[in-house]
Write an enzyme that holds these catalytic residues in place. Structure first.
Site, PDB file in Angstrom:
ATOM      1  N   ARG A  36      21.740 -16.709  82.873  1.00 25.66           N
ATOM      2  CA  ARG A  36      21.848 -15.661  81.855  1.00 25.66           C
ATOM      3  C   ARG A  36      20.743 -15.764  80.814  1.00 25.66           C
ATOM      4  O   ARG A  36      20.290 -14.757  80.280  1.00 25.66           O
ATOM      5  CB  ARG A  36      23.228 -15.708  81.187  1.00 25.66           C
ATOM      6  N   LYS A 193      43.205  -6.939  96.426  1.00 23.48           N
ATOM      7  CA  LYS A 193      44.290  -6.003  96.132  1.00 23.48           C
ATOM      8  C   LYS A 193      43.842  -4.593  95.792  1.00 23.48           C
ATOM      9  O   LYS A 193      42.812  -4.397  95.159  1.00 23.48           O
ATOM     10  CB  LYS A 193      45.091  -6.539  94.946  1.00 23.48           C
ATOM     11  N   GLY A 350      32.295 -10.149  90.301  1.00 25.51           N
ATOM     12  CA  GLY A 350      32.316 -11.604  90.496  1.00 25.51           C
ATOM     13  C   GLY A 350      32.191 -12.094  91.922  1.00 25.51           C
ATOM     14  O   GLY A 350      31.177 -12.694  92.295  1.00 25.51           O
ATOM     15  N   GLY A 373      33.070  -7.406  84.637  1.00 19.09           N
ATOM     16  CA  GLY A 373      33.944  -6.383  84.071  1.00 19.09           C
ATOM     17  C   GLY A 373      33.231  -5.083  83.731  1.00 19.09           C
ATOM     18  O   GLY A 373      33.735  -3.989  84.030  1.00 19.09           O
TER      19      GLY A 373
END
Ligand code: AMP
Length: 391
Positions: A36, A193, A350, A373
């Site tokens: 990062r 999911k 991720g 996210g």
């Protein structure tokens, strides 16, 4: 595109408040992965070479509005200095006078923005204080852009602003993949999911031409069609939702591609004995852990004709071999097509980054977002406050 880049700003002699994401992993006070940090270097260097003084704002961990010494950004300072190859001034409580007094080519790192609860509350007082510290606001933290915080959103509205190089690269890649893409567009969505990716699937069916559904979530779609998926991971309470998504896709003219054959095993472990069966023939005591070769061939033929690919989530239980086969095959093909200039491929989220790295395909993708996210919310079609505030 509605936002400025560093090239649009006159940075000479200006203090440039620069929101970055340097929330890097640290063990015993030492940074263990500086990816990062590496990614924000172009922005810092470009501000410096344009005569600006970069003042970095960043969060670190989740101190919940308290001063938590273990979450001080001070411990990131040595890694930042090493990556940049020069000294960086650390300030706990910044003031405009102190920043002005520093040399014109100083680089400044301000203590964790989340040490006050005003940050996450997007308190106007904090935004106003931050704005008083600089002349220009530059946001280079796409990964924090889905949060409306004082340092990501509030302050942006109070100063002339622009996107940093990393933000610019993210936004350009995302725009190319979903904003105004070259068609046909294929999306590959996998993962465990349906329930965690409902908004994402709902948005994609109205935007893309083909939607490949893989991973555990494909089992839910198979079950929705009355297929017995044995002991497979599936959300049987989501079958109604799966049917609604299929109906929405039909109306929008989006082809949903589900597995036609699957790899089944009796144990969820590496090297488990396995067999390939038709998608509607999973034995009652077995579970589906990957898509089969016929499905891989079908995905391959769709990728051949595609101009744009957007990918989130693995097509199978990729962490345990050999159930990484479908993910690897599709990823490698997408990488090759991208390398040959035939496909624009954008991936993120991720597990996706881990899966593409494992497949050895990440390097040749057009763009891989590490934003987690924020990337998902963007794929869901949501407005990211940190991006919306720019311009
Ligand atoms: P997600 O975080 O939703 O992207 O899900 C990723 C996880 O889904 C990975 O840990 C995969 O191992 C898991 N997964 C993918 N396919 C299956 C499957 N058929 N059965 C069980 N787990 C799966």
């Amino acid at each position: 595109m509605g936002w400025n880049s560093l090239d649009d700003m006159d940075l000479s002699g200006k203090i440039v408040l620069t929101r970055v994401d340097i929330n890097v992993p640290v063990k015993d006070g030492v940074v263990t992965d500086d990816t990062r940090i590496q990614r924000i270097l172009p922005t810092i260097r470009d501000i410096l070479s344009a005569g600006g003084k970069p003042v970095l704002l960043a969060h670190f961990g989740r101190p919940k509005g308290q001063v938590v010494p273990e979450m001080s950004l001070r411990q990131v300072l040595p890694a930042l200095e090493a990556a940049l190859g020069r000294e960086v001034t650390f300030v706990e409580t910044p003031s405009r006078d102190a920043l002005d007094a520093l040399p014109a080519d100083a680089v400044v790192l301000v203590e964790n923005t989340r040490f006050t609860a005003m940050e996450e509350a997007n308190d106007p007082q904090m935004a106003g204080f931050l704005a008083s510290l600089g002349d220009i606001y530059c946001n280079d933290a796409f990964s924090a852009a889905h949060r409306a915080h004082a340092s990501t959103e509030g302050v942006a509205k109070l100063l002339p602003n622009c996107a940093g190089r990393l933000m610019q690269a993210e936004l350009s890649a995302l725009e190319a993949a979903l904003g105004n893409p070259e068609r046909p567009v294929v999306a590959v969505v996998g993962g465990a999911k349906v329930s965690t990716k409902l908004d994402l699937l709902g948005n994609l069916v109205s935007k893309v031409d083909h939607l490949v559904i893989g991973g555990g979530m494909a089992n839910t779609f198979l079950a929705a069609q009355g297929i017995d998926v044995g002991k497979s991971l599936a959300e049987h309470d989501m079958t109604g939702t799966a049917l609604e998504i299929m109906e929405k896709a039909k109306v929008a003219g989006c082809e949903i591609i589900l597995p036609v054959d699957v790899v089944v095993a009796r144990e969820f472990k590496a090297g488990a004995e396995n067999e390939v069966v038709a998608a509607d023939a999973c034995p009652a005591d077995a579970m589906i852990l990957d898509a089969g070769p016929e499905t891989v061939a079908k995905v391959a033929s769709v990728l051949e004709t595609a101009k744009t690919l957007i990918w989130n989530g693995p097509m199978g239980a990729f962490e345990i071999e050999p159930f990484d086969a479908a993910t690897n095959a599709a990823a490698k093909q997408a990488a090759e097509l991208s390398k040959a200039g035939k496909l624009i491929s954008v991936a993120g989220g991720g597990d996706t980054v881990a899966a593409l790295n494992k497949a050895g395909a990440a390097e040749d993708f057009t763009y891989i977002s590490t934003a987690g996210g924020a990337f998902l919310e963007w794929m869901e079609g949501k407005t990211l406050p940190g991006v919306a505030a720019l311009g």
